[in-house]
Design a protein around this motif. Structure first.
Motif, PDB file in Angstrom:
ATOM      1  N   ASN A 293       0.857  -1.193   0.000  1.00 46.24           N
ATOM      2  CA  ASN A 293       0.000   0.000   0.000  1.00 46.24           C
ATOM      3  C   ASN A 293       0.885   1.231   0.000  1.00 46.24           C
ATOM      4  N   ILE A 294       1.088   1.806  -1.168  1.00 46.06           N
ATOM      5  CA  ILE A 294       1.967   2.979  -1.302  1.00 46.06           C
ATOM      6  C   ILE A 294       1.416   4.165  -0.523  1.00 46.06           C
ATOM      7  N   CYS A 295       0.100   4.224  -0.346  1.00 45.52           N
ATOM      8  CA  CYS A 295      -0.504   5.375   0.347  1.00 45.52           C
ATOM      9  C   CYS A 295      -0.114   5.410   1.825  1.00 45.52           C
ATOM     10  N   THR A 296      -0.149   4.260   2.462  1.00 45.58           N
ATOM     11  CA  THR A 296       0.098   4.230   3.911  1.00 45.58           C
ATOM     12  C   THR A 296       1.556   3.942   4.257  1.00 45.58           C
ATOM     13  N   ASP A 297       2.322   3.385   3.321  1.00 46.46           N
ATOM     14  CA  ASP A 297       3.694   2.990   3.646  1.00 46.46           C
ATOM     15  C   ASP A 297       4.705   4.118   3.507  1.00 46.46           C
ATOM     16  N   VAL A 298       4.455   5.095   2.628  1.00 44.98           N
ATOM     17  CA  VAL A 298       5.391   6.217   2.495  1.00 44.98           C
ATOM     18  C   VAL A 298       5.203   7.145   3.682  1.00 44.98           C
ATOM     19  N   ARG A 299       6.270   7.337   4.441  1.00 39.54           N
ATOM     20  CA  ARG A 299       6.220   8.192   5.619  1.00 39.54           C
ATOM     21  C   ARG A 299       7.470   9.053   5.641  1.00 39.54           C
ATOM     22  N   GLY A 300       7.649   9.788   6.709  1.00 36.37           N
ATOM     23  CA  GLY A 300       8.840  10.613   6.843  1.00 36.37           C
ATOM     24  C   GLY A 300       8.484  12.078   6.971  1.00 36.37           C
ATOM     25  N   LYS A 301       9.313  12.823   7.685  1.00 41.17           N
ATOM     26  CA  LYS A 301       9.068  14.242   7.926  1.00 41.17           C
ATOM     27  C   LYS A 301       9.431  15.100   6.728  1.00 41.17           C
ATOM     28  N   LYS A 302      10.268  14.570   5.830  1.00 37.99           N
ATOM     29  CA  LYS A 302      10.719  15.347   4.669  1.00 37.99           C
ATOM     30  C   LYS A 302      10.150  14.729   3.403  1.00 37.99           C
ATOM     31  N   GLY A 303       9.962  15.588   2.403  1.00 35.61           N
ATOM     32  CA  GLY A 303       9.413  15.098   1.155  1.00 35.61           C
ATOM     33  C   GLY A 303       7.939  14.787   1.279  1.00 35.61           C
ATOM     34  N   THR A 304       7.418  14.081   0.291  1.00 32.35           N
ATOM     35  CA  THR A 304       5.996  13.769   0.304  1.00 32.35           C
ATOM     36  C   THR A 304       5.762  12.463  -0.427  1.00 32.35           C
ATOM     37  N   GLY A 305       4.552  11.969  -0.357  1.00 34.22           N
ATOM     38  CA  GLY A 305       4.193  10.706  -0.976  1.00 34.22           C
ATOM     39  C   GLY A 305       3.857  10.853  -2.441  1.00 34.22           C
ATOM     40  N   PRO A 306       3.132   9.880  -3.009  1.00 37.31           N
ATOM     41  CA  PRO A 306       2.861   9.889  -4.456  1.00 37.31           C
ATOM     42  C   PRO A 306       1.960  11.017  -4.916  1.00 37.31           C
ATOM     43  N   CYS A 307       1.224  11.651  -4.000  1.00 41.31           N
ATOM     44  CA  CYS A 307       0.232  12.637  -4.409  1.00 41.31           C
ATOM     45  C   CYS A 307       0.665  14.084  -4.173  1.00 41.31           C
ATOM     46  N   GLY A 308       1.906  14.314  -3.810  1.00 43.38           N
ATOM     47  CA  GLY A 308       2.373  15.676  -3.630  1.00 43.38           C
ATOM     48  C   GLY A 308       1.853  16.302  -2.349  1.00 43.38           C
ATOM     49  N   PHE A 309       2.299  17.514  -2.083  1.00 40.28           N
ATOM     50  CA  PHE A 309       1.866  18.215  -0.875  1.00 40.28           C
ATOM     51  C   PHE A 309       0.376  18.536  -0.944  1.00 40.28           C
ATOM     52  N   ASN A 310      -0.278  18.332   0.183  1.00 38.73           N
ATOM     53  CA  ASN A 310      -1.715  18.582   0.380  1.00 38.73           C
ATOM     54  C   ASN A 310      -2.603  17.585  -0.346  1.00 38.73           C
ATOM     55  N   GLY A 311      -2.030  16.685  -1.160  1.00 41.43           N
ATOM     56  CA  GLY A 311      -2.822  15.698  -1.871  1.00 41.43           C
ATOM     57  C   GLY A 311      -3.240  14.549  -0.968  1.00 41.43           C
ATOM     58  N   VAL A 312      -4.235  13.792  -1.435  1.00 44.61           N
ATOM     59  CA  VAL A 312      -4.760  12.647  -0.684  1.00 44.61           C
ATOM     60  C   VAL A 312      -4.656  11.413  -1.569  1.00 44.61           C
ATOM     61  N   CYS A 313      -4.041  10.364  -1.035  1.00 49.10           N
ATOM     62  CA  CYS A 313      -3.785   9.125  -1.777  1.00 49.10           C
ATOM     63  C   CYS A 313      -4.792   8.055  -1.384  1.00 49.10           C
ATOM     64  N   THR A 314      -5.355   7.400  -2.389  1.00 56.00           N
ATOM     65  CA  THR A 314      -6.231   6.240  -2.183  1.00 56.00           C
ATOM     66  C   THR A 314      -5.676   5.081  -3.000  1.00 56.00           C
ATOM     67  N   ILE A 315      -5.612   3.899  -2.420  1.00 59.10           N
ATOM     68  CA  ILE A 315      -5.033   2.757  -3.120  1.00 59.10           C
ATOM     69  C   ILE A 315      -6.057   2.159  -4.080  1.00 59.10           C
ATOM     70  N   SER A 316      -5.605   1.810  -5.299  1.00 58.47           N
ATOM     71  CA  SER A 316      -6.495   1.212  -6.297  1.00 58.47           C
ATOM     72  C   SER A 316      -6.497  -0.307  -6.143  1.00 58.47           C
ATOM     73  N   THR A 317      -7.337  -0.974  -6.933  1.00 60.25           N
ATOM     74  CA  THR A 317      -7.429  -2.436  -6.846  1.00 60.25           C
ATOM     75  C   THR A 317      -6.134  -3.111  -7.284  1.00 60.25           C
ATOM     76  N   ASP A 318      -5.348  -2.453  -8.147  1.00 57.01           N
ATOM     77  CA  ASP A 318      -4.070  -3.032  -8.572  1.00 57.01           C
ATOM     78  C   ASP A 318      -2.911  -2.478  -7.746  1.00 57.01           C
ATOM     79  N   GLN A 319      -3.238  -1.909  -6.589  1.00 57.92           N
ATOM     80  CA  GLN A 319      -2.258  -1.424  -5.602  1.00 57.92           C
ATOM     81  C   GLN A 319      -1.421  -0.263  -6.136  1.00 57.92           C
TER      82      GLN A 319
END
Length: 801
Positions: A293-319
């Motif tokens: 689950n890329i949405c919940t596994d990317v963490r850290g105080k610096k940088g951001t996840g797959p959806c950029g700053f202020n974005g919200v990530c939802t996992i699809s059926t193909d992960q």
């Protein structure tokens, strides 16, 4: 056997003189070449499983030098050479003895080269493993594509310790992205995000088998290779041939199936298989995704996840990641759902005398959404009503999450956002009350408003309009035969005297297929692509001037006459016009390389030498408008979108002389002033006399953008660097000018010119127009004919305030 290889290579030359035969056998001889945009067969592997050649990108007439699966309908790309510098149409790739594989633009400039290694190349070979190799006459390997890792691993490919895959920036943008798959020094294979400008790796979000801080590089368990073997198994190879297998269970046979491992632009590392002899309907089958689950596994105080700053990530059926913006936010880039989000309302500012009191804001509830790395305060034990009240009364607070008696406060920008059922508790976003949309940046405190007026003008420019460029090239010879095409009315007589053609509205309707193809729009109106018949079809750009000054019917004709009398190689030429009833249109030549903005802020970057020559061209064009025209012309809107490039990348200034055609009631780009905010001189705001020095100021801002290849305002690079004019002066003052051209080796090797250009730019952006040099003086300083004096601080008025 080795001694016979030179004869074998010579035999290839005799037996396979045509490149098409060489391609069928995988061999490429020195001198063989391909041209971007041609229909020539790419260089194929012996079984034709893989192809090496050009792939056209979504952006028109830009090409990627790539290797792809040749027999699969979607032609999946597995390797590419010039992701950060796409090649224009008619670029060539050639195998040379001295430099190996060389990619040149149509003008002969080098875009990329493989390098021959140690020796002289004799031939190349496109292997059925997807590996393109260059060898010498003895068959010794000099270079191979497998050594230049991109975003994909193929069977038989090995990644050594210190190696890494880099994701693309997006599905269709092959520039370096924000994610890496690395084999780090401690022998662990990890996935992590990076800081794009520097490549600095942030905290890993996936580990193959060890937490990276528990194993050192000398451990007997440390991995030293990532291997993708010929059977389709991916594993980390450790000492004593121990393997940490990343491929789960048994895989489908490699003899009947293709295999690949690709790091996608959203940070998901996926193992795939695909049947070789497919009917054409099959797609790639997912063998494993890392992480789950890329949405919940990317963490850290610096940088951001797959959806950029202020974005919200939802996992699809193909992960894979699906990105969206939270309530009352919108995409930072409408074309990039993974690029982050911005608020559609003025966020609360911690300053006095600003109309954004707590009562102007409210909290809206979010469903299963959290940004777990954006906390700056925690209250416990607490209740939800006190948590809401604490946020409304805190000017820093933008989001609260209340969970199990604990109140978490968060502030912008929010990172690593996710929407998931595992997110417990209640979350709320603080927004401006009412249906309030954001017309510009947050209000500035009154006591600082005068001192920051220049910064305000810059910040307001971020959301103005589509550029109306792509104005095209027509032959100058046509300008001398227009007068034979129409009847001599008084209006036509004036057109003849100015070498302009007077088009009827009907002619331009036909030329544009009833204004079908819009290529841009801006403050002056809408621009349409057209084809006028002058012996043969000539492509043109037809600009509808829909906001001309209504008080004077003569205004349009007078200004057109003034523009028609300009003749300079650094100005876009006006071919003709339409002045019929309420219809006011201008017909321009069409320039093939479009606007400078796309080369400064887009994916294709110009070399330092090209950029300096463009700066010279713009300066010469402005000098002509200011000092050498029969009627002095103040452009009033110098910016990258109004600088067009011809087929040789020579600069041409567009839309000069049109400022007087505009009414003063325009929204968006223009207010009571003329010009694009961010490039507007301070005197526009101070009721001062407007002179040619407003163009000098705009040129100074543009010159800094040309030097640094970045926008004059970029909030993503940090507060210290956000305003380019301020940062450039700080770098100059502190002797850190190399920071302005990071990773530009050509510019770093030309420090004298770099320093001279920066100093000239600082003189041009002086708040006091009397301190700004004339364009004549600018030219002399840029060319090094006269020495550039030490420039003063460009904003003494702001500092004094």
């Amino acid at each position: 056997m080795a001694s016979d290889l030179p004869c074998i290579v010579y035999f290839f030359f005799l037996l396979f003189p045509s490149s098409s035969v060489a391609q069928r056998n995988g061999n490429v001889m020195v001198g063989d070449s391909l041209t971007a945009g041609d229909e020539a067969t790419p260089w194929l592997s012996p079984a034709e499983d893989f192809a090496f050649g050009f792939r056209q990108l979504d952006k028109k007439d830009l090409y990627l030098l790539a290797i792809w699966y040749n027999k699969i309908p979607d032609k999946t790309i597995v390797w590419y050479a010039n992701g950060d510098r796409p090649a224009p149409k008619k670029s060539t790739v050639k195998l040379t003895a001295e430099l190996g594989v060389v990619l040149n633009n149509p003008q002969g400039g080098e875009i990329w080269k493989s390098g021959p290694g140690n020796g002289e190349a004799a031939y190349g070979f496109m292997n059925d493993t997807g590996n393109f190799q260059v060898a010498n006459a003895n068959g010794e390997k000099l270079w191979q594509s497998f050594e230049l890792l991109t975003d994909t691993l193929l069977p038989t490919q090995i990644m050594e310790k210190g190696g890494f895959l880099s994701s693309r920036l997006s599905e269709t943008n092959f520039s370096q992205g924000r994610f890496q798959f690395r084999l780090i020094p401690d022998g662990n294979a990890v996935l992590n995000t990076i800081n794009l400008p520097t490549g600095f790796p942030y905290e890993a979000y996936f580990w193959t088998y060890f937490w990276s801080n528990t194993v050192d590089s000398n451990s007997s368990n440390a991995g030293y290779q990532v291997v993708f073997n010929e059977s389709g198994y991916l594993y980390v190879l450790r000492a004593r041939n121990k393997r940490e297998v990343l491929t789960p269970g048994r895989v489908v046979p490699a003899a009947e199936n293709y295999h690949r491992a690709t790091l996608h632009f959203d940070g998901v590392f996926v193992l795939y298989s695909h049947p070789k002899n497919s009917s054409g309907n099959e797609s790639w089958s997912v063998v494993r995704t890392m992480p789950v689950n890329i949405c919940t596994d990317v963490r850290g105080k610096k940088g951001t996840g797959p959806c950029g700053f202020n974005g919200v990530c939802t996992i699809s059926t193909d992960q894979r990641a699906i990105c969206r913006c939270p309530q009352r936010f919108s995409l930072l880039d409408p074309d990039d759902p993974y690029g982050g989000c911005k608020p559609d309302f003025p966020t609360q500012v911690c300053a006095e005398d600003v109309p954004n009191a707590p009562e102007d804001y409210e909290l809206v509830q979010l469903t299963n959404i959290d940004w777990p790395e954006s906390d700056y305060e925690m209250y416990t034990p607490y209740n939800i009503e006190d948590c809401k009240k604490a946020c409304l009364q805190d000017c820093f607070c933008n989001v609260i999450v209340f969970r199990e008696g604990t109140c978490w406060k968060k502030k912008l920008p929010l990172s690593n956002g996710r929407q998931d059922e595992s997110v417990n508790g209640a979350s709320f976003m603080k927004v401006r009350k009412g249906n309030y949309t954001l017309p510009g940046p947050p209000p500035i405190p009154k006591k600082n408003r005068d001192s920051l007026v220049l910064v305000v003008s810059v910040l307001l420019g971020g959301s103005v309009f589509f550029n109306f460029v792509l104005v095209d090239v027509a032959s100058f010879a046509f300008f001398f035969i227009y007068h034979n095409k129409f009847t001599r009315t008084p209006q036509v007589e004036r057109a003849v005297q100015s070498n302009l053609r007077c088009f009827s509205y009907k002619e331009l309707m036909e030329a544009t297929n009833v204004f079908k193809e819009e290529v841009g729009r801006g403050a002056f109106g809408i621009v349409y692509k057209g084809l006028v018949q002058i012996g043969s079809g000539v492509p043109v750009a037809i600009k509808k001037v829909d906001r001309f000054v209504k008080e004077s019917e003569k205004e349009f004709k007078t200004e057109v006459d003034a523009i028609a009398q300009t003749h300079h190689k650094n100005l876009v030429r006006l071919i003709g016009f339409c002045d019929e009833g309420q219809h006011r249109m201008l017909v321009y030549e069409f320039l093939s390389n479009g606007a400078l903005a796309s080369f400064l802020f887009g994916d294709v970057k110009l070399s330092w030498n090209q950029r300096t020559q463009i700066a010279f061209g713009i300066a010469r064009g402005l000098l002509y408008l200011h000092d050498e025209c029969s009627t002095q012309i103040i452009h009033c809107d110098i910016k990258p979108q109004n600088i067009l490039l011809d087929e040789h990348y020579d600069a041409r200034i567009a839309d000069f002389g049109l400022a007087k055609l505009l009414s003063l009631d325009q929204s968006q780009t223009f207010t009571a002033i003329r010009g694009t905010k961010g490039y507007v001189a301070p005197e526009w705001f101070r009721n001062m006399l407007i002179t040619v020095k407003v163009d000098v100021y705009s040129f100074g801002v543009l010159l800094l953008e040309i030097i640094c290849c970045r926008r004059s305002v970029d909030t993503e690079v940090g507060e210290e660097r956000a305003i380019l004019t301020d940062w450039a002066y700080d770098c100059y003052k502190e002797g850190m000018m190399h920071a302005l051209v990071e990773n530009d080796e050509e510019a770093l090797n030309d420090m004298k010119k770099l320093e001279r250009f920066v100093m000239v730019a600082i003189w041009c952006i002086q708040e006091d127009p009397n301190l700004r040099p004339s364009m004549k003086m600018v030219m002399l300083m840029l060319e090094g004919i006269i020495q550039v004096p030490v420039p003063p601080c460009p904003s003494p008025f702001s500092i004094a305030s």
